[in-house]
Design an enzyme around this catalytic site. Structure first.
Site, short mmCIF file in Angstrom:
data_model
loop_
_atom_site.label_atom_id
_atom_site.label_comp_id
_atom_site.label_asym_id
_atom_site.label_seq_id
_atom_site.Cartn_x
_atom_site.Cartn_y
_atom_site.Cartn_z
N THR A 219 -3.12 43.90 4.30
CA THR A 219 -2.47 44.63 3.20
C THR A 219 -1.92 43.54 2.29
O THR A 219 -1.53 42.47 2.79
CB THR A 219 -1.33 45.54 3.69
N HIS A 220 -1.90 43.76 1.02
CA HIS A 220 -1.48 42.74 0.04
C HIS A 220 -2.32 41.47 0.17
O HIS A 220 -1.85 40.38 -0.15
CB HIS A 220 0.00 42.38 0.18
N SER B 152 -26.01 26.06 -8.29
CA SER B 152 -25.36 25.63 -9.52
C SER B 152 -26.25 24.60 -10.20
O SER B 152 -26.92 23.81 -9.54
CB SER B 152 -24.00 25.00 -9.18
N LYS C 196 -23.59 23.56 -4.20
CA LYS C 196 -23.07 24.93 -4.30
C LYS C 196 -24.04 26.03 -3.95
O LYS C 196 -25.23 25.96 -4.20
CB LYS C 196 -22.54 25.18 -5.72
N GLU D 135 -20.86 39.17 -7.32
CA GLU D 135 -20.07 38.99 -8.56
C GLU D 135 -20.64 39.85 -9.68
O GLU D 135 -19.90 40.52 -10.42
CB GLU D 135 -20.09 37.53 -8.99
#
Ligand code: ARG
Length: 465
Positions: free
Chosen positions: A155-156, A277, A283, A290
C-alpha cells in the site's frame, strides 16, 4: 460524376467542399456492415412488395459482387462518393442497372449510417470481450502456478503484508472481469435496430422493421425514429467501456514497468517484447508496457471528443455526428492491439520468484501477525499489542534484521507477555496463509477466486456463441 443527391443543384460542388464533407476516407471501414444492412433492407423491401423477386436477386448478387471487389482490393474509394453508403449504392447501380436505384426506397442515409455504425460497434464489443477473456485466461494460467509464490503486498507502494503472486494477478483479473461485464451490459442496452427510421420520422412504406431486426441479429427495432437517427449513446458506451479497460491496462502495465526495474527485479520481460537503447548498449527497456500505459490517453481523449460533439445537438440528425467514427475506430483498434500484445508480453515474462520472496522478508511484513497473536493468544488488548509489536520492530531495525528472523527468546526478552509460538506467526509464509478470510490471499482462497473467474469465463464465452 453527378452526386446521388444532385437533383436540385445547378452547379457542381467545390473540390474543397468535397474533401471537407467526405467521410469515405474512414467510413469505408464499415463496408461489411453497410452491405449486410443493405441485404436485409432489400429482403424486407421484397417482403413488403416494393421489389420483385428478380430485382431482389440482382440486388443481392450485386452486393455480393461489391463485397468481393472490396475484399480483394479492387474497389476504389473516392471522395466524390462522399461516404461508404453512396459509394456502394452507386457501384450497385453501375453493376446491375435500374433495380440498383430501388435499393434506397424507404431508407435514408440517416438510418443507414445509424445502423452501420451500431453494427460495427456491437461487433467490436463482442470481439473485445473475446480478447479480454483471452488475456484473463493467460493471467489465470499464471496465477494457478503461483498461489504459493510469496511476494510483498503493497500500500502506498510500501511493503505492507505478504501475499502471493497468484493473488495479485487475480486482482488484475477482477478489473478485467468488470470490463467484460460492462461490455455485456452495453451490448444488451444497444442491441436494437434503427433501420426503418428513415430520415427522422419513419417511412410511408410500412417497413417491416421486426423482420430487419431479426435478420440482422438485433433483439428488436428501436422505439422512436427521431431518437434512432440522432442517438450515438451506443458509440459513447463503447468508448467509455474502452476507456475503463485501457485505464486498467495502464495500471497493470505500470506494475510491469516497476517490476522489471532493477529496484524490484520481480520480472524479466522476454527479449521479444523488450527494446534496446540507441545509445546505451546495456539497456533493455520495457517499451511495451510503457506504450500500453500511454495508449490509455488517446482512449480517454476519444471519449471526451465524442461527448463534446454530441453535447447540445438538436434533434434529429446533424452532420456533426459524422465526427463520431474516427475516435471509435481508433479506440477499438487501440484496445484490440493492446489486449493482444499485453497477453503475449505476459505469457513470455519470467517471474523471478526468489527475488519476490527475498523482498517479502524486508519491511517486517508479518508485524500485524505478531500484534494479532498477542491479542488472540496472550490476552493483550490490541492497542497494547500494537505498541509491543512496535518495540519488536524497533529492536529488529536496530539489529538490522527483519522481525521474521527474531527468535522466541529475543521476543520474550523484549516483552514478557509475548508467549511461546510467537516466532512461528512471524514466519512470512504462515503470515500469508493466515489471511484465509473470504477474498483473502491464503493459497486456498486464491484458488477459489481463480475458480470463480474461470466459471465466469465459461459463461461469458457461451453467451457469445
Ligand atoms: N456520412 C454521413 C455520416 O457519417 C452519413 C449520413 C449523412 N446524412 C445526411 N443527411 N447528410 O454521418
Amino acid at each position: 460524376m453527378a452526386k446521388l443527391w444532385s437533383g436540385r443543384f445547378e452547379s457542381e460542388s467545390s473540390k474543397l467542399l468535397e474533401d471537407f464533407n467526405a467521410s469515405i476516407g474512414f467510413d469505408w471501414q464499415m463496408w461489411r456492415e453497410d452491405i449486410q444492412g443493405s441485404k436485409a433492407h432489400a429482403k424486407m423491401l421484397a417482403k413488403i412488395g416494393v421489389l420483385s423477386q428478380s430485382e431482389l436477386d440482382s440486388i443481392l448478387g450485386g452486393l455480393e459482387q461489391i463485397a468481393t471487389m472490396i475484399e480483394s482490393g479492387d474497389f476504389e474509394f473516392n471522395n466524390s462518393d462522399e461516404d461508404i453508403h453512396m459509394a456502394i449504392e452507386s457501384k450497385l447501380t453501375q453493376l446491375i442497372g435500374e433495380s440498383g436505384k430501388k435499393l434506397h426506397t424507404a431508407r435514408s442515409r440517416n438510418d443507414q449510417v445509424a445502423l452501420d455504425f451500431r453494427l460495427f460497434s456491437l461487433r467490436a464489443n463482442t470481439s473485445l470481450r473475446h480478447s479480454i477473456i483471452a488475456l484473463m485466461q493467460t493471467l489465470l494460467h499464471i496465477a494457478r502456478e503461483h498461489t504459493h509464490t510469496i511476494m510483498p503486498g503493497m500500500t502506498h507502494l510500501q511493503h505492507a503484508q505478504p501475499v502471493n503472486l497468484g493473488f495479485h494477478i487475480v486482482a488484475w483479473c477482477c478489473s478485467l472481469q468488470r470490463d467484460v461485464q460492462r461490455l455485456q451490459d452495453s451490448f444488451k442496452r444497444n442491441n436494437f435496430s434503427p433501420l426503418g427510421s428513415g430520415a427522422l420520422a419513419g417511412t410511408p412504406y410500412g417497413n417491416d422493421r421486426e423482420f430487419v431486426a431479426r435478420e440482422l441479429g438485433f433483439s428488436a427495432p428501436t422505439l422512436n425514429a427521431m431518437d434512432s437517427v440522432s442517438d450515438r449513446d451506443f458509440a459513447l458506451d463503447l468508448l467509455y467501456d474502452i476507456a475503463m479497460l485501457m485505464m486498467h491496462i495502464s495500471r497493470i502495465s505500470e506494475e510491469l514497468v516497476l517490476w522489471s526495474s532493477a529496484e524490484f527485479g520481480f520480472i524479466t520481460l522476454s527479449d521479444s517484447y523488450s527494446t534496446g537503447s540507441s545509445i546505451m548498449p546495456q539497456k533493455k527497456n520495457p517499451d511495451v508496457p510503457e506504450l500500453l500505459r500511454g495508449k490509455s490517453g488517446r482512449s480517454f481523449g476519444n471519449l471526451m471528443a465524442l461527448l463534446s460533439v454530441m453535447k447540445s445537438l438538436p434533434l434529429a440528425y446533424n452532420k456533426d455526428t459524422q465526427e463520431d467514427k474516427e475516435g471509435v475506430f481508433d479506440s477499438v483498434r487501440t484496445a484490440q492491439i493492446s489486449l493482444e500484445i499485453l497477453r503475449e508480453c505476459l505469457a513470455t515474462t519470467r517471474f523471478n520468484t526468489e527475488n519476490m520472496r527475498k523482498m517479502a522478508s524486508i519491511g517486517h511484513l508479518s508485524a500485524t501477525d505478531l500484534a494479532d497473536f498477542l491479542v488472540r493468544e496472550c490476552g493483550v488488548p490490541f492497542r497494547d499489542s500494537h505498541h509491543i509489536t512496535g518495540k519488536v520492530v524497533a529492536y529488529a531495525e536496530k539489529k538490522g534484521v527483519d522481525i521474521s528472523a527474531l527468535t522466541q527468546e529475543e521476543l520474550q526478552s523484549i516483552d514478557s507477555r509475548i508467549k511461546e509460538g510467537a516466532s512461528a506467526v512471524l514466519d512470512i509464509e504462515s503470515s500469508m496463509q493466515a489471511r484465509d478470510s473470504l477474498g483473502g490471499c491464503a493459497s486456498a482462497q486464491t484458488l477459489l477466486q481463480i475458480e470463480s473467474l474461470e466459471m465466469f469465463i465459461t459463461q461469458a464465452k457461451s453467451a457469445m456463441e
